[in-house]
Design a protein around this motif. Structure first.
Motif, mmCIF file in Angstrom:
data_model
loop_
_atom_site.group_PDB
_atom_site.id
_atom_site.type_symbol
_atom_site.label_atom_id
_atom_site.label_comp_id
_atom_site.label_asym_id
_atom_site.label_seq_id
_atom_site.Cartn_x
_atom_site.Cartn_y
_atom_site.Cartn_z
ATOM 1 N N LEU A 40 0.852 12.394 3.525
ATOM 2 C CA LEU A 40 0.827 13.239 2.334
ATOM 3 C C LEU A 40 0.023 12.584 1.217
ATOM 4 N N PHE A 41 -0.397 11.331 1.456
ATOM 5 C CA PHE A 41 -1.099 10.557 0.443
ATOM 6 C C PHE A 41 -2.074 9.638 1.159
ATOM 7 N N PRO A 42 -3.240 9.351 0.563
ATOM 8 C CA PRO A 42 -4.160 8.393 1.202
ATOM 9 C C PRO A 42 -3.556 6.998 1.260
ATOM 10 N N VAL A 43 -4.053 6.180 2.170
ATOM 11 C CA VAL A 43 -3.555 4.812 2.321
ATOM 12 C C VAL A 43 -3.766 4.054 1.019
ATOM 13 N N THR A 44 -2.697 3.435 0.515
ATOM 14 C CA THR A 44 -2.754 2.790 -0.802
ATOM 15 C C THR A 44 -2.517 1.285 -0.761
ATOM 16 N N GLY A 45 -1.791 0.799 0.221
ATOM 17 C CA GLY A 45 -1.440 -0.620 0.239
ATOM 18 C C GLY A 45 -0.190 -0.931 -0.552
ATOM 19 N N GLN A 46 0.541 0.110 -1.001
ATOM 20 C CA GLN A 46 1.788 -0.099 -1.740
ATOM 21 C C GLN A 46 2.928 -0.370 -0.761
#
Length: 402
Positions: free
Chosen positions: A341-347
């Motif tokens: 649902l969201f691009p890869v962020t690294g969070q």
């Protein structure tokens, strides 16, 4: 044990949620660390479990120590720490750390200790306390936009510009939280719209400049730009590989999961113990485990709102929302990435994923929230004592006599 519990102040539900998240984290971290043990160790995952345990112990010591500090002290500390975090962010950019051969310009290597520290997470907590302090200071004053540029927005934009090249997702979370905080603090909407417009223009120019002069910035700029482009264009990349593996893990989990330690995709997901640990949790614990974890974060959000609402001063209210909400935002973003649902962020997933800095800064933020809630508890005790005195005239007379 009784003495320890007697010294623990603040919102007990927040303490319980933090403890449950920490306890729950051991099984998925131990399970997901098999990939790291194969790549960087001798196949012994127990070492990574001990490391995670040490990070959590230090984190809870930080939380305990911070929650003992009266929250109004964070006003002065935020002013002192702003220059410190600016220097740390500059050093982080200058040294351009690599971990495992990969660019890791978000981390700073601590001399003589041999550990790395992500400075942007500390900067986020400090900045939220600083913004809360300034907003509480001008709460009942009529200020112009020009008057707030240097004391409020200059530190915000300096910190964001130092974080942005290496960590777009963290910069976006910080900026969003600051905007939410100034809105809650009664900052004029027309000024907020100016800041939003300025931020968008600066971001566009930064991306264009980074594209035109790629050697000027670390290669993290290309990474987060490509992640957004790949998310919208559906190209086959490394990020897509991770997402596909995460979705396979979620599909295998079903309703009740395959069981603790029985994940298969942990061997294929490069960040199985950190960025994509939520997918491993669902694979092993199923839909039930994933929903349970989400409910814990939502319970934390609910208690944050309660603590902020019951705080007796404006600074306390804004401080709780400023340092507490990013924890929930980060958790929801991590979960959203796992289900595409969201691009890869690294969070990472707060208090669940492996990684020292994330755990320590999350505990620091929770400790600040508990500091605010503990003041409320002290005020309630004093109020109760005053009521008892009013009901017992002999005690009042005795106090006057003494």
């Amino acid at each position: 044990m009784t003495k320890i519990l007697a010294n623990i102040k603040g919102d007990r539900v927040i303490w319980a949620v933090a403890a449950l998240l920490a306890l729950f984290s051991f099984l998925p971290v131990y399970s997901a660390s098999s990939n790291l043990a194969y790549l960087y160790g001798d196949g012994d995952t127990f070492i990574f479990l001990i490391k995670h345990f040490a990070h959590l112990v230090l984190g809870f010591l930080i939380m305990y120590g911070v929650h003992k500090i009266p929250h109004h002290y964070f006003k002065g500390l935020s002013i002192i720490m702003i220059p410190v975090v600016l220097i740390l962010l500059l050093i982080t950019m200058a040294q351009n750390t690599t971990i495992g051969g990969a660019n890791a310009s978000r981390w700073i290597r601590v001399p003589f200790v041999g550990v790395t520290f992500q400075t942007s997470t500390l900067a986020a907590v400090v900045l939220m306390a600083y913004v809360a302090r300034y907003l509480s200071k001008i709460k009942n004053e009529a200020v112009s936009f020009k008057e707030t540029l240097l004391p409020l927005w200059l530190p915000v934009f300096l910190i964001l510009m130092l974080i942005l090249p290496a960590n777009f997702s963290t910069a976006a979370i910080i900026f969003s939280t600051v905007i939410m905080l100034v809105f809650l603090g009664g900052y004029p909407l027309k000024y907020i719209s100016v800041i939003l417009g300025t931020g968008f223009i600066v971001l566009v120019f930064f991306v264009l400049f980074a594209k035109a002069f790629p050697g000027m910035f670390p290669n993290r700029v290309d990474t987060w730009v490509s992640r957004i482009e790949n998310f919208t264009d559906n190209k086959d990349t490394q990020e897509d590989y991770q997402i596909e593996r995460a979705k396979i893990a979620i599909a295998r989990g079903g309703v009740i999961g395959t069981g603790p330690g029985k994940s298969v995709q942990r061997n294929f997901l490069p960040q199985s113990s950190s960025d994509f640990i939520y997918a491993i949790i669902i694979e092993e614990w199923g839909f039930v485990g994933g929903v349970f974890l989400m409910l814990l974060y939502l319970l934390l959000l609910f208690r944050l709102v309660i603590v902020a609402h019951k705080s007796t001063d404006i600074f306390g209210k804004l401080l709780v929302m400023g340092v507490g909400l990013p924890i929930v935002f980060q958790a929801l973003i991590n979960m959203a990435v796992a289900v595409e649902l969201f691009p890869v962020t690294g969070q990472t997933l707060p208090l669940i994923s492996s990684g020292g800095t994330s755990i320590w800064m999350t505990c620091l933020a929770i400790g600040i929230v508990l500091s605010v809630s503990s003041k409320r508890d002290v005020a309630a005790v004093k109020e109760e004592q005053e009521k008892e005195k009013e009901e017992n005239p002999l005690e009042v007379l005795q106090e006057i006599y003494e």
